[in-house]
Design a protein around this motif. Structure first.
Motif, PDB file in Angstrom:
ATOM      1  N   GLY A  13       0.827  -1.204   0.000  1.00  0.00           N
ATOM      2  CA  GLY A  13       0.000   0.000   0.000  1.00  0.00           C
ATOM      3  C   GLY A  13       0.864   1.256   0.000  1.00  0.00           C
ATOM      4  N   ALA A  14       1.916   1.240   0.839  1.00  0.00           N
ATOM      5  CA  ALA A  14       2.824   2.399   0.912  1.00  0.00           C
ATOM      6  C   ALA A  14       3.535   2.599  -0.428  1.00  0.00           C
ATOM      7  N   LEU A  15       3.950   1.506  -1.071  1.00  0.00           N
ATOM      8  CA  LEU A  15       4.623   1.622  -2.360  1.00  0.00           C
ATOM      9  C   LEU A  15       3.655   2.117  -3.444  1.00  0.00           C
ATOM     10  N   SER A  16       2.370   1.761  -3.309  1.00  0.00           N
ATOM     11  CA  SER A  16       1.376   2.277  -4.271  1.00  0.00           C
ATOM     12  C   SER A  16       1.225   3.790  -4.119  1.00  0.00           C
ATOM     13  N   VAL A  17       1.327   4.270  -2.866  1.00  0.00           N
ATOM     14  CA  VAL A  17       1.290   5.722  -2.643  1.00  0.00           C
ATOM     15  C   VAL A  17       2.458   6.369  -3.392  1.00  0.00           C
ATOM     16  N   LEU A  18       3.652   5.777  -3.256  1.00  0.00           N
ATOM     17  CA  LEU A  18       4.836   6.333  -3.923  1.00  0.00           C
ATOM     18  C   LEU A  18       4.661   6.311  -5.440  1.00  0.00           C
ATOM     19  N   ALA A  19       4.055   5.231  -5.969  1.00  0.00           N
ATOM     20  CA  ALA A  19       3.845   5.144  -7.416  1.00  0.00           C
ATOM     21  C   ALA A  19       2.907   6.241  -7.887  1.00  0.00           C
ATOM     22  N   ASP A  20       1.960   6.628  -7.021  1.00  0.00           N
ATOM     23  CA  ASP A  20       0.971   7.634  -7.411  1.00  0.00           C
ATOM     24  C   ASP A  20       1.543   9.053  -7.370  1.00  0.00           C
ATOM     25  N   LEU A  21       2.640   9.246  -6.642  1.00  0.00           N
ATOM     26  CA  LEU A  21       3.189  10.594  -6.489  1.00  0.00           C
ATOM     27  C   LEU A  21       4.154  10.923  -7.618  1.00  0.00           C
ATOM     28  N   GLY A  22       4.017  12.118  -8.159  1.00  0.00           N
ATOM     29  CA  GLY A  22       4.939  12.562  -9.217  1.00  0.00           C
ATOM     30  C   GLY A  22       6.349  12.688  -8.680  1.00  0.00           C
ATOM     31  N   GLN A  23       6.469  13.224  -7.452  1.00  0.00           N
ATOM     32  CA  GLN A  23       7.789  13.363  -6.816  1.00  0.00           C
ATOM     33  C   GLN A  23       7.711  12.708  -5.437  1.00  0.00           C
ATOM     34  N   PRO A  24       7.984  11.413  -5.374  1.00  0.00           N
ATOM     35  CA  PRO A  24       7.742  10.665  -4.127  1.00  0.00           C
ATOM     36  C   PRO A  24       8.478  11.207  -2.911  1.00  0.00           C
ATOM     37  N   LEU A  25       9.763  11.554  -3.061  1.00  0.00           N
ATOM     38  CA  LEU A  25      10.532  11.984  -1.899  1.00  0.00           C
ATOM     39  C   LEU A  25       9.988  13.297  -1.331  1.00  0.00           C
ATOM     40  N   ARG A  26       9.628  14.219  -2.247  1.00  0.00           N
ATOM     41  CA  ARG A  26       9.063  15.481  -1.786  1.00  0.00           C
ATOM     42  C   ARG A  26       7.717  15.242  -1.097  1.00  0.00           C
ATOM     43  N   GLY A  27       6.981  14.292  -1.651  1.00  0.00           N
ATOM     44  CA  GLY A  27       5.679  13.954  -1.070  1.00  0.00           C
ATOM     45  C   GLY A  27       5.811  13.447   0.346  1.00  0.00           C
ATOM     46  N   ILE A  28       6.761  12.534   0.560  1.00  0.00           N
ATOM     47  CA  ILE A  28       6.934  11.957   1.899  1.00  0.00           C
ATOM     48  C   ILE A  28       7.350  13.026   2.898  1.00  0.00           C
ATOM     49  N   ALA A  29       8.356  13.833   2.504  1.00  0.00           N
ATOM     50  CA  ALA A  29       8.863  14.865   3.421  1.00  0.00           C
ATOM     51  C   ALA A  29       7.752  15.842   3.795  1.00  0.00           C
ATOM     52  N   ASN A  30       6.987  16.279   2.797  1.00  0.00           N
ATOM     53  CA  ASN A  30       5.943  17.274   3.071  1.00  0.00           C
ATOM     54  C   ASN A  30       4.782  16.691   3.866  1.00  0.00           C
ATOM     55  N   LEU A  31       4.532  15.392   3.667  1.00  0.00           N
ATOM     56  CA  LEU A  31       3.450  14.750   4.422  1.00  0.00           C
ATOM     57  C   LEU A  31       3.754  14.808   5.917  1.00  0.00           C
ATOM     58  N   PHE A  32       4.966  14.431   6.275  1.00  0.00           N
ATOM     59  CA  PHE A  32       5.328  14.435   7.695  1.00  0.00           C
ATOM     60  C   PHE A  32       5.516  15.858   8.234  1.00  0.00           C
ATOM     61  N   ARG A  33       5.807  16.768   7.332  1.00  0.00           N
ATOM     62  CA  ARG A  33       6.081  18.130   7.784  1.00  0.00           C
ATOM     63  C   ARG A  33       4.802  18.958   7.969  1.00  0.00           C
ATOM     64  N   TYR A  34       3.919  18.859   6.977  1.00  0.00           N
ATOM     65  CA  TYR A  34       2.774  19.773   6.968  1.00  0.00           C
ATOM     66  C   TYR A  34       1.425  19.115   7.210  1.00  0.00           C
TER      67      TYR A  34
END
Lengths: 76, 430
Positions: free
Chosen positions: B111-132
């Motif tokens: 499921g987590a990897l599917s989230v990454l597949a859906d994101l255009g920029q996965p690393l930015r997505g992860i960082a911003n999720l935990f940040r904001y």
């Protein structure tokens, strides 16, 4: 009587719950006046949501502490 | 035991041709998925069928989000079964508890990897999720509580439940002895340790169950709280997600339990009582889900606003009807198979496996029906009708994820007993 093992696990559990409460209620929840203001919408501290998650993890780590706490001389 | 060749329990360390063939197929799927993901990363999301809704006439969520929901749903049953064994004392389910826990962990990672597949920029997505991320948002509940909290809690449960078997495995001479010793972490299977483990497992299970309901409900609330999106805005989304998660997860466990019994050549493990319990649980959850679907469709189609009625018609008799009726037909058939066994009192493993597979066909079809039509046809703004057709890249990435899940379970089976080891067994090879 509560054993040292149980005290250690309770301590870790309490720390986890405390981190969850502080990171949400103090650092992230939309408290403020007026309450509908967008100013209070975002977390007050960057990475507060990450702290909340770490709190959840620490709370569940209490189970590991309880099981892995060394047994002194074969007895509690 | 040292110095002699011994057979490790449940086929651990024994490599067969069938196992190698399955590993090769799973690894090939992972390779194809990795290749497709590389194309998606190089070309960007244009390589997918996903487009902005509205002016671009597409859907921003498609196969990836449908499978995030599906994989997270599958995870539900594993840890639920493990928790119920402890809380309700369902001892006949014990043989499937490890595979159920493993299924939870693997499906949450997918499921987590599917989230990454859906994101255009996965690393930015992860960082911003935990940040904001806002902890009061259902997105936070889904993408962080589920994937971090729920996964971590499941890992803790899995680790502690495996210590006894790790200790037993460490008694055998094997190249993985160091791993078993590290996992056992001093465990020696004394009565005190057993009692302590039972005690903590009970409390851990009690802690995980509410987390599990919260996690699946927030996933439903991601859709159910969207007031401006006809088809999603519904109080039934959260309970519906929990129930459908149970349907797909229990279906998976039935299939895995049957595969274990067959592949390990076990005649009485997992015992028939375990299959019967799983069949009954699937039957009850399937009936509840059919009821939810009927209520949802009647409400939207009979008394819904204009857009909701249009969407309900589209799903029932329009463009998306084949997906909807495939899903509902599969669930109806599964319920029929299960009900006939329940009424006759004679349970058959092949029929239960068929029901489990049909339940998962329903789960995939229903996830697509939940995610896509509201984006292509559910806008309240005056945009035209949208269209979403997944590309081979999306299909290959999903196939690759499924291959990764299968590969993980296959490799685990050869490194650690997939079922609880009853007692140290020593067999001397001729």
């Amino acid at each position: 009587m509560i054993s040292r093992r149980a005290w250690a696990a309770l301590l870790v559990l309490t720390a986890g719950i405390a981190l969850m409460v502080v990171s949400y209620l103090v650092l992230a929840a939309p408290w403020g006046f007026p309450p509908e203001s967008e100013k209070f919408s975002n977390p007050r501290l960057a990475f507060a949501p990450l702290l909340f998650i770490i709190g959840v993890m620490i709370a569940f780590l209490a189970a590991v502490v309880y099981e892995l706490w060394p047994q002194r001389g074969g007895k509690e | 035991m040292s110095g002699r060749a011994v057979a490790l329990p449940y086929g651990v360390g024994r490599i067969s041709l069938g196992w190698l063939a399955l590993v090769a197929i799973a690894a090939a799927l992972v390779g194809v998925g990795a290749f497709a993901y590389a194309i998606q990363e190089l070309e960007g999301p244009i390589a997918t069928g996903l487009r902005d809704w509205g002016t671009m006439g597409g859907a921003t969520w498609g196969l990836y989000v449908s499978f995030i929901v599906y994989f997270v749903g599958v995870s539900f049953a594993g840890i639920t079964v493990a928790a119920l064994i402890r809380i309700l004392g369902l001892t006949y389910l014990r043989p499937i508890s490890r595979v159920a826990e493993l299924l939870t962990i693997v499906s949450l990672i997918l499921g987590a990897l599917s989230v990454l597949a859906d994101l255009g920029q996965p690393l930015r997505g992860i960082a911003n999720l935990f940040r904001y991320a806002r902890p009061q948002s259902p997105f936070f509940g889904t993408f962080t509580m589920v994937i971090a909290g729920y996964l971590f809690a499941s890992l803790v449960y899995f680790y502690l439940a495996g210590r006894r078997d790790a200790y037993l495995m460490a008694q055998y001479p094997s190249p993985l002895r160091w791993l078993y010793r590290a996992w056992a972490a001093g465990y020696q299977d004394t009565p005190e340790e057993k009692a302590r483990h039972e005690r903590i497992s009970f409390w851990l299970a009690l802690g995980i169950l509410p987390l599990l309901v919260i996690a699946h409900s927030t996933l439903g609330l991601v859709f159910g709280l969207m007031g401006g999106r006809p088809g999603w805005f519904s109080a039934l989304q959260a309970p519906g997600f929990v129930v459908l998660a149970g349907v797909s997860g229990i279906g998976h466990i039935i299939v895995l339990a049957a595969l274990l019994r067959w592949s390990l050549g076990l005649r009485d493990q997992p015992e028939m009582a375990a299959f019967r319990w799983l069949g009954q649980a699937l039957l009850v959850l399937g009936i509840i889900y059919i009821y939810f679907t009927i209520v949802e469709m009647v409400t939207a189609g009979y008394a819904g606003r204009e857009h909701e009625q249009r969407l309900a018609k589209l799903v029932l008799v329009g463009y998306y009807a084949p997906f909807f009726w495939t899903g509902m037909g599969a669930l109806g058939l599964a319920i029929g198979l299960l009900a006939s066994q329940a009424l006759s009192g004679r349970w058959s493993i092949p029929l239960l496996v068929a029901s489990g597979i049909l339940a998962n066909v329903t789960a995939v079809a229903k996830r697509l029906i939940i995610v896509v039509p509201s984006l292509t046809h559910g806008s309240l703004l005056p945009y035209g009708i949208g269209m979403y057709i997944p590309t081979w890249v999306e299909g290959a990435i999903i196939a690759g994820l499924m291959g990764l899940g299968a590969l993980t379970i296959l490799l685990f089976m050869k490194a650690f007993p997939i079922m609880e080891v009853p007692a140290p067994v020593e067999e001397v090879r001729p």
